[in-house]
Write an enzyme that holds these catalytic residues in place. Structure first.
Site, short mmCIF file in Angstrom:
data_model
loop_
_atom_site.label_atom_id
_atom_site.label_comp_id
_atom_site.label_asym_id
_atom_site.label_seq_id
_atom_site.Cartn_x
_atom_site.Cartn_y
_atom_site.Cartn_z
N LYS A 2 29.61 -111.25 6.59
CA LYS A 2 30.77 -111.32 5.72
C LYS A 2 31.94 -111.86 6.53
CE LYS A 2 29.01 -108.91 2.16
NZ LYS A 2 27.81 -109.60 1.80
N SER A 34 26.28 -114.03 -1.42
CA SER A 34 27.60 -113.42 -1.27
C SER A 34 28.55 -114.25 -0.43
CB SER A 34 27.47 -112.03 -0.66
OG SER A 34 26.94 -112.13 0.64
#
Lengths: 197, 166
Positions: free
Chosen positions: B92, B48
């Site tokens: 993230k 990701s």
């Protein structure tokens, strides 16, 4: 001449003495601080309860000047397994520095009915509500709480008048201090939860 | 009388054992405090955050001071406790702070529909760099600031990618 030198020598020795003393004290304070911090992160810590959103469980008298202090257990943070009826401490979703203490009323996957509609508690979140529904800022206002972010839960309570240990998680046996008042309190609490759920 | 003598013998050893154990305990406490409050190393893996972080796994150093003082800014890579599974930590990038208005496309493969949100107070919007293979705020919404646990500083493994993360 000799006298002056002796004085200087004495002063130097005294200075060193004070320095080592300060050093010793700082070392001990530092070690103590680190150990205390580790214990309060991993085992348990003490948290004051402000406000009366959890009366009568905590702070039952409105105008008492002393807050209840709660022993908060940190072992549960390993697995994050909570059950309905647990009292937890969590960070407010809108003000990350503030911590609230409320009771879990809905675990992930359950449906909670609020004023207008029925809400499903999403995975990883919990629906919390205060025991004193009239004056409690809880999930009815800010929605399901994301994984009880931050230090949490479980309640033994010691307050100014009596100290007793109650584990209000349903189904757990609890170590209760031997005293009549304590035991009756435990039974009352258990009954109350049964009535609610 | 004899057991008194034995007791005295053992007292010395017991004292020494206690000293050694307390040294080890203090050391472990120091490690815990450093790991939780100052700086720690984490192994991150997954697609990701490509191309910033590798698929097969990197070891990064993360510091745990900035988020306590509120100094997380736009574009920082943060370690966040997953809102859907509190036993997992995700890495993230912060793309929106409270009050920011963001628009993103609901399905990057298909393309054109775009949704606009305002990040509520006390929350941040996190997104993985690899839009096609990341479950982030586009899926679970803005996350409360208190779930942030650290900010990534630099990558230490693999050695050829050593350096600060941007």
């Amino acid at each position: 001449m000799h006298v002056a030198e002796n004085h200087i020598l004495e002063k130097a020795i005294l200075d060193m003495g004070i320095q080592t003393l300060i050093w010793q004290v700082t070392k001990k304070a530092f070690t103590g601080g680190i150990i205390g911090l580790t214990i309060s992160d991993r085992f348990c810590s003490v948290v004051p309860v402000r406000g009366d959103s959890m009366s009568p469980t905590f702070n039952p008298q409105r105008d008492s000047y002393l807050d209840d202090y709660v022993l908060v257990d940190k072992f549960c943070l390993k697995d994050y397994k909570f059950a309905r009826g647990d009292v937890v401490v969590f960070s407010s979703p809108s003000h990350y520095k503030e911590r609230y203490i409320k009771r879990i009323v809905g675990i992930p996957g359950e449906w909670i009915s609020s004023t207008e509609d029925v809400i499903r508690v999403p995975e990883g979140n919990c629906w919390v509500e205060g025991d004193n529904k009239a004056s409690s800022l809880d999930s009815r206002t800010f929605g399901p709480v994301s994984p009880l972010c931050s230090p949490l839960t479980h309640y033994f309570f010691t307050d100014s008048e009596h100290s007793f240990g109650v584990n209000s998680r349903t189904g757990h046996s609890c170590r209760v201090a031997s005293s009549k008042t304590t035991q009756t309190w435990w039974i009352k609490l258990l009954e109350k939860e049964k009535g609610e759920t | 009388m004899r057991w008194l003598r034995y007791l005295n013998q053992w007292r010395g050893t017991a004292k020494e054992a206690f000293e050694q154990v307390s040294i080890v305990a203090k050391f472990l406490c120091l490690i815990h405090v450093t790991d939780r409050y100052i700086i720690s190393s984490t192994h991150v893996q997954g697609p990701s955050m490509l191309p910033t972080l590798n698929l097969t796994g990197d070891v990064i150093l993360a510091e745990h001071l900035s988020h306590r003082f509120g100094k997380i800014g736009l574009g920082d890579i943060v370690l966040v406790r997953s809102p859907t599974d509190p036993t997992r930590m995700v890495t993230k990038r912060v793309l929106g702070l409270e009050g920011h208005r963001l628009s993103f496309s609901a399905d990057p493969l298909v393309g054109d529909s775009s949704i606009s949100v305002v990040v509520p107070k006390g929350h941040v919007w996190i997104q993985g760099d690899n839009l096609y293979a990341s479950t982030d705020s586009r899926n679970f919404g803005p996350v409360p600031y208190s779930l942030i646990e650290g900010k990534a500083l630099l990558r230490v493994w693999p050695p050829r990618f050593f350096g600060s993360l941007r």
